[in-house]
Scaffold this active site. Structure first.
Site, short mmCIF file in Angstrom:
data_model
loop_
_atom_site.label_atom_id
_atom_site.label_comp_id
_atom_site.label_asym_id
_atom_site.label_seq_id
_atom_site.Cartn_x
_atom_site.Cartn_y
_atom_site.Cartn_z
N TYR A 64 0.87 -1.18 0.00
CA TYR A 64 0.00 0.00 0.00
C TYR A 64 0.91 1.23 0.00
CZ TYR A 64 -3.96 -3.07 1.17
OH TYR A 64 -4.93 -4.05 1.16
N PRO A 216 -15.95 -2.90 2.11
CA PRO A 216 -17.27 -2.93 2.75
C PRO A 216 -18.17 -1.77 2.32
CG PRO A 216 -15.60 -2.18 4.31
CD PRO A 216 -14.87 -2.64 3.08
N LEU A 217 -17.56 -0.75 1.65
CA LEU A 217 -18.37 0.37 1.13
C LEU A 217 -18.37 0.32 -0.40
CD1 LEU A 217 -17.01 3.13 3.53
CD2 LEU A 217 -19.25 2.02 3.61
N GLY A 218 -18.22 -0.88 -0.94
CA GLY A 218 -18.21 -0.99 -2.40
C GLY A 218 -16.95 -0.39 -3.01
#
Ligand SMILES: NC(=O)c1ccc[n+]([C@@H]2O[C@H](COP(=O)([O-])OP(=O)(O)OC[C@H]3O[C@@H](n4cnc5c(N)ncnc54)[C@H](OP(=O)(O)O)[C@@H]3O)[C@@H](O)[C@H]2O)c1
Length: 287
Positions: A64, A216-218
């Site tokens: 990352y 989890p939020l698309g």
């Protein structure tokens, strides 16, 4: 830890985390394909505020990084939070090795180097939770992970890793890994319309394995359920994102959410989902 409608989950029985955690992928850039570097000072402020708000589970990876590779999520975590507060669980992933041709599986020595890079950048002697992340877009059905998981198990035995986990896997991968060492978390792109994914999440629940859905939020792109989430959000004076997170946590008792953001406002909003209890009617409307 702040009060939460969803409580905690003990990963491996001994690492108790609030079920609403934080994903660090968005700190250095807004997703793996983004070409802009995000502001490191804001990223460090978000990390500090997350911990202030009771987040005690941060999901990261050595890969990352900013597009030019100079800003690393792991460095930001160390700079913002070290010396780490008691009880903070930092989970990381190894597996894909990023070269000019894109990600490859990497060799045994590259896998070891990835564990060592995480230890060095995070400033730790032992990593709490290390996922072996296999494949690229979807789970690589039929691909063996034994050799790589054995290597991580050996590093766990050396004391460099506390617990092992898997990412982007199917049930066959889970069984293969479990024949080598305990698997204490699974991190997959959860698709509730895919029966294999649902079966894997339920098996994880039965075996006490944490299930950590990524995106989890698309992943910032929204989801097919957004309209339904928005309707429920209005009833609760909440936001669509909060309903999406609360829904994920309500589905299974072993789910641990790791929404990612580099925005203080979004962080506060996401952590606010801890106090949102969905009713049986809400859940029925979403099923
Ligand atoms: N194992 C794997 O292969 C894998 C793959 C992907 C991700 N992950 C992990 O999962 C974590 C979460 O995944 P993700 O970041 O892809 O997806 P996500 O949490 O579903 O979505 C993040 C995106 O939504 C935006 N966002 C966050 N909170 C918001 C809110 N309240 N309202 C509106 N937009 C909001 C963020 O932008 P802003 O930053 O601008 O808020 C960002 O673009 C990552 O950080 C990483 O740790 C793992």
């Amino acid at each position: 830890m702040a009060d939460s409608a969803y409580g905690t989950f003990a990963i491996g029985g001994d690492m108790t985390v609030d079920r609403l955690g934080f994903g660090a992928m968005r700190l250095a850039r807004n997703g793996m394909g983004d070409t802009d570097t995000r502001d490191p000072e804001t990223a460090r402020a978000v990390l500090r505020r997350a911990v202030e708000l009771g987040v005690n589970h941060i999901d990261t990876a050595d890969f990352y990084r900013s597009p030019d590779g100079t800003v690393l999520a792991n460095d930001l975590i160390r700079e913002a939070l070290s010396p780490y507060p008691d009880g903070l669980v930092i989970a990381t992933k190894v597996g894909p090795i990023f070269g000019p041709q894109g990600p490859t599986q990497g060799t045994a020595s590259e896998l070891r180097a990835a564990v060592e890079a995480n230890l060095a950048a995070l400033g730790l002697d032992r990593l709490d939770l290390v996922y072996l992340r296999i494949g690229w877009r979807g789970p690589p059905h039929g691909e063996s992970l034994s050799e790589r998981f054995e290597l991580l198990a050996a590093m766990r035995d050396e004391g460099l890793i506390r617990h092992l986990a898997l990412s982007n896997v199917d049930e066959t991968h889970l069984a293969e890994a479990q024949s080598i060492a305990p698997v204490l978390a699974i991190q997959n792109l959860f698709d509730p319309s895919n029966p294999d994914e649902v079966a894997l999440a339920h098996r994880a629940a039965e075996e006490g394995i944490a299930f950590v859905p990524f995106g989890p939020l698309g992943s910032g792109r929204g989801s097919a359920r957004d309209q339904a989430y928005a309707t429920i959000a209005q009833r609760h004076q909440a936001t669509t994102a909060q309903v999406a997170l609360a829904h994920g946590l309500a589905l299974l008792r072993n789910t641990v959410a790791i929404p990612g953001t580099e925005s203080l406002a979004h962080l506060e909003e996401n952590v606010g989902a801890r106090s949102l209890t969905l009713t049986a009617d809400d859940l029925a409307a979403l099923s």
